[in-house]
Design an enzyme around this catalytic site. Structure first.
Site, PDB file in Angstrom:
ATOM      1  N   LYS A  30       6.746 -53.190  18.228  1.00 18.14           N
ATOM      2  CA  LYS A  30       7.825 -52.935  17.256  1.00 18.14           C
ATOM      3  C   LYS A  30       9.001 -52.242  17.936  1.00 18.14           C
ATOM      4  CE  LYS A  30       7.192 -55.099  14.323  1.00 18.14           C
ATOM      5  NZ  LYS A  30       6.121 -55.879  14.821  1.00 18.14           N
ATOM      6  N   ASN A  36      15.305 -79.557  15.248  1.00 20.72           N
ATOM      7  CA  ASN A  36      14.536 -78.366  15.616  1.00 20.72           C
ATOM      8  C   ASN A  36      13.314 -78.872  16.364  1.00 20.72           C
ATOM      9  OD1 ASN A  36      13.301 -75.879  15.820  1.00 20.72           O
ATOM     10  ND2 ASN A  36      12.449 -75.935  13.764  1.00 20.72           N
ATOM     11  N   GLU A  91      10.769 -54.578  20.590  1.00 23.07           N
ATOM     12  CA  GLU A  91      11.412 -55.829  20.158  1.00 23.07           C
ATOM     13  C   GLU A  91      12.647 -55.586  19.299  1.00 23.07           C
ATOM     14  OE1 GLU A  91       9.398 -58.554  17.576  1.00 23.07           O
ATOM     15  OE2 GLU A  91       8.240 -56.979  16.642  1.00 23.07           O
ATOM     16  N   ARG A 129      16.067 -67.534  12.571  1.00 29.02           N
ATOM     17  CA  ARG A 129      15.321 -68.517  13.395  1.00 29.02           C
ATOM     18  C   ARG A 129      16.077 -68.865  14.657  1.00 29.02           C
ATOM     19  NH1 ARG A 129      11.444 -71.479  10.700  1.00 29.02           N
ATOM     20  NH2 ARG A 129      11.749 -73.194  12.156  1.00 29.02           N
ATOM     21  N   HIS A 185      -7.278 -43.821  33.988  1.00 35.63           N
ATOM     22  CA  HIS A 185      -7.417 -44.897  34.993  1.00 35.63           C
ATOM     23  C   HIS A 185      -6.062 -45.369  35.496  1.00 35.63           C
ATOM     24  CE1 HIS A 185     -11.662 -45.055  34.128  1.00 35.63           C
ATOM     25  NE2 HIS A 185     -11.388 -45.129  32.841  1.00 35.63           N
ATOM     26  N   GLU A 233       0.717 -52.521  18.708  1.00 35.84           N
ATOM     27  CA  GLU A 233       1.687 -53.000  17.712  1.00 35.84           C
ATOM     28  C   GLU A 233       2.879 -52.056  17.622  1.00 35.84           C
ATOM     29  OE1 GLU A 233       2.584 -55.444  16.189  1.00 35.84           O
ATOM     30  OE2 GLU A 233       3.741 -54.739  14.481  1.00 35.84           O
ATOM     31  N   CYS A 248      14.985 -73.299  15.609  1.00 38.83           N
ATOM     32  CA  CYS A 248      16.338 -73.471  15.078  1.00 38.83           C
ATOM     33  C   CYS A 248      16.188 -73.542  13.564  1.00 38.83           C
ATOM     34  CB  CYS A 248      16.957 -74.761  15.608  1.00 38.83           C
ATOM     35  SG  CYS A 248      17.080 -74.806  17.383  1.00 38.83           S
ATOM     36  N   TRP A 273      18.825 -72.016  18.375  1.00 34.06           N
ATOM     37  CA  TRP A 273      18.227 -71.102  19.354  1.00 34.06           C
ATOM     38  C   TRP A 273      18.020 -71.974  20.588  1.00 34.06           C
ATOM     39  CZ3 TRP A 273      13.616 -70.132  22.120  1.00 34.06           C
ATOM     40  CH2 TRP A 273      13.457 -68.826  22.570  1.00 34.06           C
ATOM     41  N   LYS A 279      12.247 -65.759  14.541  1.00 30.32           N
ATOM     42  CA  LYS A 279      11.188 -65.368  13.615  1.00 30.32           C
ATOM     43  C   LYS A 279       9.957 -66.250  13.778  1.00 30.32           C
ATOM     44  CE  LYS A 279       9.199 -63.216  10.265  1.00 30.32           C
ATOM     45  NZ  LYS A 279       8.730 -61.829  10.499  1.00 30.32           N
TER      46      LYS A 279
HETATM   47  C1  AGP Z   1       6.312 -59.785  15.392  1.00 30.89           C
HETATM   48  O1  AGP Z   1       7.090 -58.598  15.191  1.00 30.89           O
HETATM   49  C2  AGP Z   1       6.996 -60.765  16.282  1.00 30.89           C
HETATM   50  N1  AGP Z   1       8.207 -61.184  15.705  1.00 30.89           N
HETATM   51  C3  AGP Z   1       6.109 -61.872  16.774  1.00 30.89           C
HETATM   52  O2  AGP Z   1       5.231 -61.274  17.693  1.00 30.89           O
HETATM   53  C4  AGP Z   1       5.250 -62.650  15.745  1.00 30.89           C
HETATM   54  O3  AGP Z   1       4.239 -61.800  15.234  1.00 30.89           O
HETATM   55  C5  AGP Z   1       4.571 -63.812  16.485  1.00 30.89           C
HETATM   56  O4  AGP Z   1       5.579 -64.667  16.954  1.00 30.89           O
HETATM   57  C6  AGP Z   1       3.585 -64.601  15.606  1.00 30.89           C
HETATM   58  O5  AGP Z   1       4.281 -65.183  14.526  1.00 30.89           O
HETATM   59  P1  AGP Z   1       3.397 -65.824  13.327  1.00 30.89           P
HETATM   60  O6  AGP Z   1       2.649 -64.704  12.689  1.00 30.89           O
HETATM   61  O7  AGP Z   1       4.405 -66.457  12.420  1.00 30.89           O
HETATM   62  O8  AGP Z   1       2.460 -66.831  13.951  1.00 30.89           O
END
Ligand code: AGP
Length: 608
Positions: free
Chosen positions: A485, A100, A488, A27, A504, A481, A2, A74, A603
């Site tokens: 991206k 929070n 998400e 957040r 496989h 990755e 939050c 959140w 975030k």
């Molecule tokens: C990344 O695009 C995501 N938002 C998420 O996987 C993020 O990388 C993960 O929560 C780790 O966050 P941090 O680097 O602040 O620990």
């Protein structure tokens, strides 16, 4: 997950609080609220949905108080409803609290309070705090919060005001970030710096089990045991415009285009050309043991974990160190028998990710030494590790991590290079790596200049519902990755796979309605990647290749081609991820997704 923001000073609090909430909306954004005090009057508003809904509610009210607290939620306990939105109050509406974290023992506390006749109005864990503080309040708000803390199990970053204590905000933390901001027209507290970076860059980090009373004139810190703490403010390097869009449609796109500068920031003052040995001042306090270390475990989550996966290949190439990478959320459940002098590297943009924090605490218990690679100065992980390296990347506002990822790869490369040059890496190899690092910013800029081409590719494929990303060795984590991206922020299903695994199982998926992004730069894995691409094309699969610019052979084989400049194998991931970021971004745009605040995501995941 939050967002908390507080202000007390000479100015009207309401506009400052609303602006701060907007910077924290990444957040959490399923409901929001504020409480602004003017003498013993408190203006108290809450709304479901984005901050803009709260703004609509307060639009016709003249909220004049100069002290207040605000929260964007959140949901963890209780649906996103107005009754469950923060601030929460006691029955008499004297105490207003925002929170929070998670109160683990809230049901026990709630039933005890209810047995004493307290009526609850929400389904949240937070509301018990308001009733307990009210119960313990006898004129000293800080003491009432301290007593409440002693009853509570779990994590919290909280801010509290009381109707009878105008001009005073009490904050406390255990496990969730809370930072005090020292301004010229008043003082602040927030979940992270971006909420107040426009007003001050002087911050004070609270440690776990500390409280602070904040007034217009300053702040006092004490521990849960009522011991006074003296702590000076630190100056952060962020400027107000860092938290602005500056003409970009989304923070994610701004941060993708910031990446040349991000690389320069990650390397600034750290490249020493002559001896081919980087300088990392942040690890010098532990250098004597670190340079002898022969076992490293990288722990992280999400994108930071994929950065660690690339780091493993880089360390294996440049050093004699035995290196593992573990998901932080799994690491803490393993039977950990570390060899002597093991170092754990915690990778985290926010420095507050609960799983990563829990993992390093478990590692500490088992005798490991801890390094952090963190972006947020003074964050929990940076303060709980023995030493580390800051990304110096400025705030990353977009929920999807982009610039931090390449910053993490750069710092891992510098760390491996530094250690390798004290092992078997030659001067020539060190100088070659540094020269290749130095031109990366311009090379990333070259890729960014192809954004329109990449946008056109995204427009051609964004309607497909299932994607595959393939890579090998250094680029295998980039496949993962790239898939993360895409899923998400566009909500398209995508899988990142080791290309060698195609035979496989996953090759059964190949069909004309499934794009595959094949990451095939001219590196040691190139020929095998060409074979994979041929297998896909022979089954009428669609292939978007990310390859070394000028690779006509590859371009001829595939449906679409994105070129990246040539570099060392170990640095290909930094270049190859940029097209993946842009593909994801533009697909999400064509699908009208809420790119900076994707559904269900926050975030910084500060709960487990
Ligand atoms: C990344 O695009 C995501 N938002 C998420 O996987 C993020 O990388 C993960 O929560 C780790 O966050 P941090 O680097 O602040 O620990």
């Amino acid at each position: 997950m939050c967002g908390i923001v507080c202000y007390v000073g000479k100015k009207k609090a309401q506009p400052i609080l609303i602006e701060g909430l907007k910077r924290l909306e990444y957040r959490g954004y399923d409901s929001a609220g504020l409480a602004v005090q003017n003498g013993d009057h408190v203006d108290y508003f809450r709304a479901v949905g984005r901050i803009v809904e709260l703004e609509k509610k307060i639009h016709d009210h003249d909220i004049t108080g100069s002290s207040g607290i605000a929260h964007t939620r959140w949901a963890t306990h209780g649906e996103p409803t107005e009754e469950n939105a923060h601030p929460h109050t006691d029955q008499e509406k004297n105490v207003f609290v925002i929170h929070n974290g998670i109160i683990e023992n809230y049901q026990i506390l709630k039933s005890k309070l209810q047995k004493n006749g307290v009526r609850f109005s929400s389904d949240t864990d937070t509301e018990v705090l308001a009733h307990l503080i009210s119960k313990y309040f006898d004129g000293d708000l800080c003491e009432a919060v301290r007593k409440t803390m002693s009853k509570v199990e779990g994590t919290f970053g909280i801010a509290v005001i009381h109707r009878n204590k105008p001009g005073q905000i009490v904050v406390a933390r255990r496990g969730s970030p809370l930072i005090i901001g020292v301004g010229k027209d008043g003082n602040f507290a927030a979940s992270d710096i971006s909420a107040m970076v426009r007003y001050t860059n002087k911050v004070v980090h609270l440690n776990d089990n500390e409280l602070a009373t904040i007034t217009e004139d300053g702040f006092t810190i004490s521990t849960a045991q009522a011991i006074a703490v003296q702590r000076d403010a630190e100056t952060v390097e962020w400027a107000p415009e860092d938290a602005e869009l500056n003409g970009f449609p989304h923070f994610m796109l701004k941060e993708i285009f910031e990446q040349p500068e991000t690389l320069r920031n990650a390397m600034r003052g750290r490249l020493e050309q002559g001896e081919g040995v980087p300088r990392l001042g942040g690890i010098m306090p532990v250098w004597d043991t670190l340079k002898e270390c022969r076992h490293i475990v990288i722990v992280a989550c999400g994108t930071s974990y994929f950065a660690g996966c690339v780091g493993r290949y880089i360390f294996e190439k440049l050093t004699e160190i035995d290196i593992e990478v573990e998901l932080a959320s799994e690491f803490r459940y393993r039977k950990l028998n570390f060899p002597h002098n093991t170092y754990i590297i915690a990778m985290s943009q926010s420095g507050e990710t609960a799983d990563t924090l829990a993992a390093i605490r478990e590692a500490r218990r088992k005798g490991a030494k801890l390094l952090g690679i963190v972006n947020v100065v003074g964050s929990s992980i940076s303060r709980e590790t023995d030493a580390g390296v800051y990304n110096h990347a400025g705030p990353e506002i977009g929920v999807a991590s982009t610039k931090i990822f390449i910053s993490q790869l750069t710092i891992l490369t510098l760390l491996a290079l530094l250690l390798g040059r004290h092992q078997n890496l030659s001067l020539t190899e060190g100088v070659e790596a540094i020269r290749a690092l130095e031109v990366l910013p311009e090379q990333v800029q070259t890729i960014l200049s192809e954004a329109n081409h990449i946008q056109a590719i995204a427009e051609k494929y964004y309607h497909y519902n299932n994607w595959l990303f393939l890579g090998r060795k250094y680029c295998y984590p980039i496949a993962m990755e790239g898939a993360l991206k895409l899923k998400e922020i566009s909500y398209i299903h995508a899988e990142g796979y080791a290309a060698g695994e195609m035979k496989h199982g996953p090759i059964a998926l190949i069909n004309p309605d499934m794009p595959t992004v094949a990451i095939a730069p001219k590196d040691s894995m190139y020929d095998k990647m060409i074979n994979n691409i041929q297998e896909i094309k022979s089954r009428k699969g669609l292939v978007i290749a990310i390859g070394t610019e000028g690779d006509e052979q590859l371009k001829e084989m595939v449906d679409d081609f994105i070129g990246i400049p040539p570099t060392l194998d170990i640095l290909n991931p930094i270049l190859a991820v940029v097209p993946c970021q842009l593909i994801a971004y533009y697909c999400a745009r064509f699908l009208n997704r809420d790119i900076d605040k994707p559904r269900n995501l926050a975030k910084s995941v500060t709960v487990e």
